[in-house]
Write a protein that holds these residues in place. Structure first.
Motif, PDB file in Angstrom:
ATOM      1  N   UNK A   1       5.086  44.957 -36.686  1.00  0.00           N
ATOM      2  CA  UNK A   1       6.762  45.156 -37.297  1.00  0.00           C
ATOM      3  C   UNK A   1       7.583  44.756 -35.786  1.00  0.00           C
ATOM      4  N   UNK A   2       7.016  45.295 -34.511  1.00  0.00           N
ATOM      5  CA  UNK A   2       7.839  44.991 -33.398  1.00  0.00           C
ATOM      6  C   UNK A   2       8.048  43.246 -33.353  1.00  0.00           C
ATOM      7  N   UNK A   3       7.075  42.724 -33.510  1.00  0.00           N
ATOM      8  CA  UNK A   3       7.273  41.225 -33.456  1.00  0.00           C
ATOM      9  C   UNK A   3       8.063  40.758 -34.478  1.00  0.00           C
ATOM     10  N   UNK A   4       7.791  41.159 -35.889  1.00  0.00           N
ATOM     11  CA  UNK A   4       8.646  40.601 -37.015  1.00  0.00           C
ATOM     12  C   UNK A   4      10.095  41.018 -36.839  1.00  0.00           C
ATOM     13  N   UNK A   5      10.619  42.269 -36.336  1.00  0.00           N
ATOM     14  CA  UNK A   5      11.992  42.710 -36.075  1.00  0.00           C
ATOM     15  C   UNK A   5      12.419  41.877 -35.016  1.00  0.00           C
ATOM     16  N   UNK A   6      11.937  41.636 -33.723  1.00  0.00           N
ATOM     17  CA  UNK A   6      12.335  40.701 -32.828  1.00  0.00           C
ATOM     18  C   UNK A   6      12.797  39.399 -33.253  1.00  0.00           C
ATOM     19  N   UNK A   7      11.882  39.049 -34.006  1.00  0.00           N
ATOM     20  CA  UNK A   7      11.909  37.420 -34.601  1.00  0.00           C
ATOM     21  C   UNK A   7      12.994  37.387 -35.432  1.00  0.00           C
ATOM     22  N   UNK A   8      13.299  38.370 -36.503  1.00  0.00           N
ATOM     23  CA  UNK A   8      14.318  38.183 -37.462  1.00  0.00           C
ATOM     24  C   UNK A   8      15.668  38.716 -36.855  1.00  0.00           C
ATOM     25  N   UNK A   9      15.442  39.398 -35.986  1.00  0.00           N
ATOM     26  CA  UNK A   9      17.139  39.645 -34.904  1.00  0.00           C
ATOM     27  C   UNK A   9      17.557  38.161 -34.415  1.00  0.00           C
ATOM     28  N   UNK A  10      16.462  37.349 -34.017  1.00  0.00           N
ATOM     29  CA  UNK A  10      16.714  36.220 -33.289  1.00  0.00           C
ATOM     30  C   UNK A  10      17.095  35.204 -34.462  1.00  0.00           C
ATOM     31  N   UNK A  11      16.414  34.961 -35.572  1.00  0.00           N
ATOM     32  CA  UNK A  11      16.837  34.119 -36.544  1.00  0.00           C
ATOM     33  C   UNK A  11      18.112  34.490 -37.360  1.00  0.00           C
ATOM     34  N   UNK A  12      18.339  35.820 -37.310  1.00  0.00           N
ATOM     35  CA  UNK A  12      19.584  36.047 -38.029  1.00  0.00           C
ATOM     36  C   UNK A  12      20.851  35.437 -37.442  1.00  0.00           C
ATOM     37  N   UNK A  13      20.978  34.993 -35.902  1.00  0.00           N
ATOM     38  CA  UNK A  13      22.111  34.570 -35.654  1.00  0.00           C
ATOM     39  C   UNK A  13      23.339  35.598 -35.599  1.00  0.00           C
ATOM     40  N   UNK A  14      23.024  36.963 -36.222  1.00  0.00           N
ATOM     41  CA  UNK A  14      23.931  37.870 -36.658  1.00  0.00           C
ATOM     42  C   UNK A  14      24.726  37.538 -37.923  1.00  0.00           C
ATOM     43  N   UNK A  15      24.312  36.606 -38.612  1.00  0.00           N
ATOM     44  CA  UNK A  15      24.894  36.228 -39.969  1.00  0.00           C
ATOM     45  C   UNK A  15      24.772  37.511 -41.015  1.00  0.00           C
ATOM     46  N   UNK A  16      25.936  37.783 -41.668  1.00  0.00           N
ATOM     47  CA  UNK A  16      25.921  39.065 -42.438  1.00  0.00           C
ATOM     48  C   UNK A  16      24.805  38.757 -43.424  1.00  0.00           C
TER      49      UNK A  16
END
Ligand SMILES: [Fe+2]
Length: 133
Positions: free
Chosen positions: A84-99
Motif C-alpha cells: 500500500x505504501x509503495x502504491x500510494x507514493x507511486x500514485x501521488x507522484x503520477x497524479x501530478x496533483x490533477x483533480x
C-alpha cells in the motif's frame, strides 16, 4: 463536504487500532474536502504527505501489536502494508496533483482501507483478544 467519514462498521474491537483508524479515515476525508474545494496544490500535497507519513506510523503500530502477540500471519500482513505504501507514493507522484487523478486516488485509499480493515485487521483483533496487547 466529503461523504467519507468514520462508520461504526469499521470497528474491529481493538481500541488502539480503532482509534488510529479513525484518524486515518479523517485524513482521507480532509484530502477529499481539499480536492473538492479546490484548495491550493501546496495544501493538497501537504495533506497527502501527512496521510503517507501517518500510514507509515500506523502500520508500524499494528505490526508491533502483531509482533508482540506472536501473530502467525505477520509477514503477509506486513507485505500488504508495504505494498500500500509503495502504491500510494507511486500514485501521488503520477497524479501530478490533477483533480481527476486525485479523486481516483481518494477512492483507491478509501476502498483499500475498508477492505483491509474488515478482512485483515479484524483478524488481528480476534487473535489478540484477551492477550492484553
Ligand atoms: Fe493492517
Amino acid at each position: 463536504m466529503s461523504d467519507i467519514k468514520w462508520e461504526k462498521r469499521y470497528e474491529i474491537g481493538h481500541d488502539r487500532i480503532d482509534f488510529e483508524h479513525q484518524i486515518f479515515v479523517d485524513l482521507i476525508a480532509k484530502i477529499d474536502d481539499a480536492v473538492k474545494l479546490g484548495n491550493d496544490d501546496n495544501y493538497v500535497e501537504r495533506l497527502l504527505n501527512e496521510l503517507r507519513v501517518y500510514a507509515v506510523f500506523h502500520f508500524i503500530s499494528e505490526e508491533n501489536i502483531m509482533y508482540l502477540a506472536g501473530y502467525p500471519d505477520y509477514d503477509t500482513h506486513k507485505q500488504h502494508h508495504d505494498e500500500l505504501l509503495a502504491n500510494f507514493s507511486q500514485k501521488i507522484m503520477e497524479s501530478q496533483l490533477e483533480k481527476h487523478k486525485l479523486e481516483a486516488l481518494i477512492i483507491f485509499l478509501k476502498d483499500w482501507f475498508v477492505s483491509h480493515t474488515l478482512n485483515e485487521d479484524k483478524k488481528i483483533a480476534s487473535f489478540v483478544e484477551g492477550k492484553n496487547v
